[in-house]
Design an enzyme around this catalytic site. Structure first.
Site, PDB file in Angstrom:
ATOM      1  N   GLN A  59       0.859  -1.187   0.000  1.00 36.11           N
ATOM      2  CA  GLN A  59       0.000   0.000   0.000  1.00 36.11           C
ATOM      3  C   GLN A  59       0.895   1.236   0.000  1.00 36.11           C
ATOM      4  O   GLN A  59       1.985   1.230   0.560  1.00 36.11           O
ATOM      5  CB  GLN A  59      -0.931   0.032   1.214  1.00 36.11           C
ATOM      6  CG  GLN A  59      -0.246   0.370   2.527  1.00 36.11           C
ATOM      7  CD  GLN A  59      -1.187   0.748   3.665  1.00 36.11           C
ATOM      8  OE1 GLN A  59      -2.251   1.270   3.444  1.00 36.11           O
ATOM      9  NE2 GLN A  59      -0.747   0.461   4.888  1.00 36.11           N
ATOM     10  N   ASN A  60       0.388   2.315  -0.617  1.00 37.04           N
ATOM     11  CA  ASN A  60       1.060   3.611  -0.436  1.00 37.04           C
ATOM     12  C   ASN A  60       0.055   4.699  -0.080  1.00 37.04           C
ATOM     13  O   ASN A  60      -0.561   4.583   1.002  1.00 37.04           O
ATOM     14  CB  ASN A  60       2.038   3.950  -1.571  1.00 37.04           C
ATOM     15  CG  ASN A  60       1.513   3.946  -2.973  1.00 37.04           C
ATOM     16  OD1 ASN A  60       1.140   2.903  -3.488  1.00 37.04           O
ATOM     17  ND2 ASN A  60       1.502   5.072  -3.640  1.00 37.04           N
ATOM     18  N   ASP A  61      -0.174   5.682  -0.901  1.00 37.94           N
ATOM     19  CA  ASP A  61      -0.900   6.884  -0.457  1.00 37.94           C
ATOM     20  C   ASP A  61      -2.293   6.607   0.117  1.00 37.94           C
ATOM     21  O   ASP A  61      -3.044   5.792  -0.422  1.00 37.94           O
ATOM     22  CB  ASP A  61      -1.135   7.830  -1.635  1.00 37.94           C
ATOM     23  CG  ASP A  61       0.095   8.102  -2.455  1.00 37.94           C
ATOM     24  OD1 ASP A  61       1.193   7.713  -2.062  1.00 37.94           O
ATOM     25  OD2 ASP A  61      -0.057   8.712  -3.526  1.00 37.94           O
ATOM     26  N   GLN A  77      -3.857   3.492  -2.030  1.00 38.91           N
ATOM     27  CA  GLN A  77      -3.164   2.929  -3.174  1.00 38.91           C
ATOM     28  C   GLN A  77      -2.736   1.510  -2.833  1.00 38.91           C
ATOM     29  O   GLN A  77      -1.965   1.302  -1.875  1.00 38.91           O
ATOM     30  CB  GLN A  77      -1.934   3.786  -3.510  1.00 38.91           C
ATOM     31  CG  GLN A  77      -2.257   5.152  -4.063  1.00 38.91           C
ATOM     32  CD  GLN A  77      -2.711   5.076  -5.509  1.00 38.91           C
ATOM     33  OE1 GLN A  77      -1.888   4.969  -6.412  1.00 38.91           O
ATOM     34  NE2 GLN A  77      -4.019   5.111  -5.746  1.00 38.91           N
ATOM     35  N   TRP A  85       5.391  -1.666  -5.338  1.00 41.19           N
ATOM     36  CA  TRP A  85       4.575  -0.736  -6.120  1.00 41.19           C
ATOM     37  C   TRP A  85       4.422  -1.278  -7.543  1.00 41.19           C
ATOM     38  O   TRP A  85       3.491  -0.958  -8.261  1.00 41.19           O
ATOM     39  CB  TRP A  85       5.249   0.641  -6.128  1.00 41.19           C
ATOM     40  CG  TRP A  85       4.442   1.747  -6.709  1.00 41.19           C
ATOM     41  CD1 TRP A  85       3.362   2.360  -6.140  1.00 41.19           C
ATOM     42  CD2 TRP A  85       4.635   2.392  -7.973  1.00 41.19           C
ATOM     43  NE1 TRP A  85       2.882   3.344  -6.972  1.00 41.19           N
ATOM     44  CE2 TRP A  85       3.657   3.392  -8.098  1.00 41.19           C
ATOM     45  CE3 TRP A  85       5.556   2.229  -9.012  1.00 41.19           C
ATOM     46  CZ2 TRP A  85       3.556   4.233  -9.221  1.00 41.19           C
ATOM     47  CZ3 TRP A  85       5.465   3.066 -10.123  1.00 41.19           C
ATOM     48  CH2 TRP A  85       4.477   4.049 -10.217  1.00 41.19           C
ATOM     49  N   TRP A 122      -4.599   5.858  -9.735  1.00 38.69           N
ATOM     50  CA  TRP A 122      -3.700   6.540  -8.799  1.00 38.69           C
ATOM     51  C   TRP A 122      -4.485   7.437  -7.854  1.00 38.69           C
ATOM     52  O   TRP A 122      -5.705   7.425  -7.843  1.00 38.69           O
ATOM     53  CB  TRP A 122      -2.642   7.313  -9.591  1.00 38.69           C
ATOM     54  CG  TRP A 122      -1.540   6.419 -10.143  1.00 38.69           C
ATOM     55  CD1 TRP A 122      -1.571   5.056 -10.279  1.00 38.69           C
ATOM     56  CD2 TRP A 122      -0.278   6.842 -10.647  1.00 38.69           C
ATOM     57  NE1 TRP A 122      -0.406   4.602 -10.818  1.00 38.69           N
ATOM     58  CE2 TRP A 122       0.420   5.682 -11.058  1.00 38.69           C
ATOM     59  CE3 TRP A 122       0.342   8.071 -10.792  1.00 38.69           C
ATOM     60  CZ2 TRP A 122       1.712   5.742 -11.595  1.00 38.69           C
ATOM     61  CZ3 TRP A 122       1.620   8.143 -11.324  1.00 38.69           C
ATOM     62  CH2 TRP A 122       2.306   6.972 -11.723  1.00 38.69           C
ATOM     63  N   SER A 123      -3.753   8.255  -7.120  1.00 39.16           N
ATOM     64  CA  SER A 123      -4.354   8.932  -5.960  1.00 39.16           C
ATOM     65  C   SER A 123      -5.455   9.923  -6.313  1.00 39.16           C
ATOM     66  O   SER A 123      -5.516  10.449  -7.419  1.00 39.16           O
ATOM     67  CB  SER A 123      -3.260   9.643  -5.173  1.00 39.16           C
ATOM     68  OG  SER A 123      -2.516   8.661  -4.496  1.00 39.16           O
ATOM     69  N   ARG A 186      -1.747  15.137 -11.790  1.00 40.73           N
ATOM     70  CA  ARG A 186      -2.378  14.089 -10.975  1.00 40.73           C
ATOM     71  C   ARG A 186      -2.837  14.538  -9.589  1.00 40.73           C
ATOM     72  O   ARG A 186      -2.622  15.658  -9.161  1.00 40.73           O
ATOM     73  CB  ARG A 186      -1.421  12.904 -10.815  1.00 40.73           C
ATOM     74  CG  ARG A 186      -0.059  13.215 -10.217  1.00 40.73           C
ATOM     75  CD  ARG A 186       0.776  11.919 -10.218  1.00 40.73           C
ATOM     76  NE  ARG A 186       2.118  12.111  -9.714  1.00 40.73           N
ATOM     77  CZ  ARG A 186       3.168  12.420 -10.454  1.00 40.73           C
ATOM     78  NH1 ARG A 186       3.024  12.591 -11.769  1.00 40.73           N
ATOM     79  NH2 ARG A 186       4.364  12.578  -9.916  1.00 40.73           N
ATOM     80  N   ASP A 187      -3.454  13.606  -8.910  1.00 41.18           N
ATOM     81  CA  ASP A 187      -3.781  13.649  -7.479  1.00 41.18           C
ATOM     82  C   ASP A 187      -4.808  14.716  -7.108  1.00 41.18           C
ATOM     83  O   ASP A 187      -4.528  15.644  -6.322  1.00 41.18           O
ATOM     84  CB  ASP A 187      -2.501  13.848  -6.642  1.00 41.18           C
ATOM     85  CG  ASP A 187      -1.462  12.777  -6.917  1.00 41.18           C
ATOM     86  OD1 ASP A 187      -1.819  11.731  -7.492  1.00 41.18           O
ATOM     87  OD2 ASP A 187      -0.284  12.973  -6.564  1.00 41.18           O
TER      88      ASP A 187
HETATM   89  N1  DQQ Z   1       1.638   7.989  -5.615  1.00 48.93           N
HETATM   90  C1  DQQ Z   1       2.208   9.272  -5.772  1.00 48.93           C
HETATM   91  C2  DQQ Z   1       1.107  10.063  -6.388  1.00 48.93           C
HETATM   92  C3  DQQ Z   1       0.482   9.086  -7.301  1.00 48.93           C
HETATM   93  C4  DQQ Z   1       0.536   7.836  -6.522  1.00 48.93           C
HETATM   94  C5  DQQ Z   1       2.679   9.833  -4.469  1.00 48.93           C
HETATM   95  C6  DQQ Z   1       0.718   6.598  -7.322  1.00 48.93           C
HETATM   96  O1  DQQ Z   1       1.562  11.191  -7.062  1.00 48.93           O
HETATM   97  O2  DQQ Z   1      -0.854   9.404  -7.635  1.00 48.93           O
HETATM   98  O3  DQQ Z   1       3.238   8.852  -3.645  1.00 48.93           O
HETATM   99  O4  DQQ Z   1       0.788   5.462  -6.509  1.00 48.93           O
END
Ligand code: DQQ
Length: 580
Positions: A59-61, A77, A85, A122-123, A186-187
């Site tokens: 997992q990430n964000d 994520q 990842w 993505w995020s 993004r994001d």
């Molecule tokens: N992780 C990045 C974001 C992106 C996401 C930041 C992709 O910019 O959307 O850690 O896993």
């Protein structure tokens, strides 16, 4: 050198306080003992006991945290195929909770199954639309690997678990603009509504090499139009994970809904830079012009010079308004620090949720673990009366399992005269100063603080401490988390984190520290949560033995511990993942 621990007395566990878990069908507090028959703690393979983790894999964000119909939702994520990842073909994992402590996995909300997100979801963020329908805005990596923005809606808003999400065919709702460079677009932030009734969303983009926060407006959440001017243009090309939210007046520990506005409302703009650090600036947001005027313009446009959210290892944070408790709660990803993951079968945790509010100075955020953590508190040890830790001494805080614990301490400094003079070259580099001094180097006033996750022979320990310096007729207090002795293992990143506290120690004569310990994570809150430091550590002894906890003082004069309470914390039910 170690003195007796007679000042630290244990008391039986008190009944858990805080809010009851409301969805008993999926949650129960783990009642499994913390110790095995031989008195040792369960080896948990580094897995945390009360921090958010999926049962397995990467997992990430944090994405789209939401409180809706009496339920907390947390998306993140997630790689459902492995503990890396990978190539970024990520999904949105989804868990629900009645108390932000115990979590049940309800299956992925979004998977990369459509042409507009074929290479990854993505995020992004979640917003509840008028009428009660939750919507997600997220970045899709499309079939050509181009970053675009998509929308998804909860299929059945009446489902308390919001299990199914549908992506309309009109996606992408925001294609990549022609002037965006480097495929950096993004994001999306949580969407907010201006007083004109239009929705706004912020998206970070590299526009002609300039890291910018673009704002798009929409009347229906489907058709979005970009403002001509960005809300912020920085000096660095790549930004990530923006967050823009209003705050109650300085010093008021309340939160506001993301669309709150009005003359007295200050906003916080948080940006994540490519150095993997989260920084924020307080300022005034104008919802007519969609502009943001920083309260500290002298810090410039590069978020790297803004205030740092956490001086340790924490990234991609995202906050939400918790309407149940009228507060703003912050989530953040805490990555591994040993390059591992694959062998363990999992990687990445979330910091324990933090309530955040504006400090009385109107410039700083205060961060504090949400009070629901107290429902996990079990056995407590504490001080009956203030005790001195003599120069060069240590006192063990015994009687609890300290590998999953919550520790609160106040240190009083009687002898400021002993403070060493600060070499001005360190003024802009507290991290470097921490690395130079370390915890074991004896000083004038300090280092003093806690040794956590310590092995019996003290060969392994993580030190969280303060050290006071004289500078320019005043005093500077350094807060540090020193990982250099955190593990015997080789090949692990073991840095020292450091920050100067914004305190008047001459007036206060005391410094507070709260530290959450959870097997491989040490989250510390100095000065009541005004300076935070998160660390990942991998002590070797944890696989076979118990960890110890100490108060220490390697300064030249005694330090008085006027408050010390430490609680053993129960293991929360987190997505069915247990000791592995
Ligand atoms: N992780 C990045 C974001 C992106 C996401 C930041 C992709 O910019 O959307 O850690 O896993």
């Amino acid at each position: 050198m170690a003195k007796t621990n007679s000042s630290f007395v244990s008391s039986p566990s008190s009944p858990p306080i805080g809010k009851p878990t409301t969805i008993a069908f999926v949650f129960s507090l783990s009642s499994s003992p913390l110790r095995t028959m031989d008195g040792l703690e369960h080896p948990r393979n580094g897995r945390t006991a009360y921090h958010f983790q999926p049962a397995k894999f990467w997992q990430n964000d944090p994405n789209g945290p939401l409180y809706h119909n009496g339920m907390y939702h947390f998306f993140y994520q997630y790689n459902p195929h492995g503990a890396t990842w990978g190539d970024g073909t990520l999904s949105w994992g989804h868990s629900v909770s009645g108390d932000l402590v115990n979590w049940a996995d309800v299956g992925n909300a979004l998977d990369p199954t459509s042409p507009f997100d074929a290479n990854g979801c993505w995020s992004g963020s979640a917003t509840v639309l008028p009428g009660g329908r939750p919507a997600i805005l997220y970045t899709g990596i499309d079939a050509n690997r181009v970053q675009v923005q998509n929308v998804a809606f909860a299929k059945n808003p009446a489902d308390p678990l919001l299990r199914e999400w549908e992506k309309p065919d009109c996606n992408p709702v925001m294609p990549m603009p022609a002037d965006v460079t480097g495929n950096n677009f993004r994001d999306p932030t949580e969407a907010w509504r201006g007083r004109d009734g239009l929705w706004r969303v912020g998206i970070v983009a590299e526009v002609g090499g300039v890291g910018s926060l673009l704002v798009y407006r929409s009347a229906d959440f489907l058709r979005w139009e970009r403002n001509a001017a960005p809300l912020h243009a920085s000096d660095v090309p790549v930004l990530e994970c923006p967050d823009l939210f209003p705050m109650a007046p300085p010093g008021v520990a309340e939160g506001l809904d993301v669309s709150a506005s009005g003359a007295g409302v200050l906003h916080v703009l948080k940006l994540t830079d490519f150095a993997k650090e989260d920084h924020y600036m307080v300022g005034r947001y104008d919802d007519e012009a969609d502009t943001f005027v920083p309260a500290e313009p002298e810090r410039g446009g590069d978020p790297g010079n803004w205030r740092r959210l956490d001086h340790g290892h924490l990234y991609a944070s995202k906050s939400f308004y918790d309407g149940r408790n009228k507060r703003r709660v912050l989530w953040a990803w805490v990555d591994e620090n040993d390059g591992g993951g694959v062998a363990r079968g999992w990687a990445g945790i979330q910091a324990f949720p933090r309530a955040i509010w504006l400090d009385a100075d109107g410039k700083r955020l205060v961060q504090w673990p949400i009070e629901e953590i107290e429902t996990l508190r079990r056995k407590r040890v504490g001080l009956q009366w203030a005790t001195e830790v003599e120069a060069g001494g240590r006192k063990e805080i015994a009687g609890i399992v300290s590998s999953q614990a919550d520790v609160e301490a106040v240190f009083e400094i009687p002898n400021l005269e002993e403070a060493e003079t600060l070499d001005p070259k360190w003024l802009q580099d507290p991290k470097g100063l921490s690395a130079e001094m370390g915890a074991s180097g004896h000083g004038g006033v300090g280092p003093f603080g806690l040794l956590v996750l310590a092995s019996g022979d003290l060969e392994e320990h993580t030190a969280v401490f303060f050290r006071v310096f004289k500078h320019d007729g005043k005093y500077k207090v350094l807060m540090c988390t020193d990982l250099t002795r955190s593990s015997r293992k080789e090949g692990i990143n073991k840095p020292s984190y450091g920050a100067f506290l914004d305190v008047d120690v001459e007036k206060d004569r005391s410094i507070s520290l709260r530290t959450l310990i959870d097997h491989t994570v040490v989250e510390s809150f100095g000065d009541g949560g005004r300076t935070c430091m998160t660390a990942r550590v991998y002590p070797e002894h944890a696989a076979t033995g118990s960890s110890r906890l100490y108060a220490f003082n390697y300064g030249a004069g005694a330090v008085k511990v006027s408050k010390l309470e430490a609680w053993e914390l129960a293991t929360a039910a987190v997505n069915g993942g247990g000791a592995m």
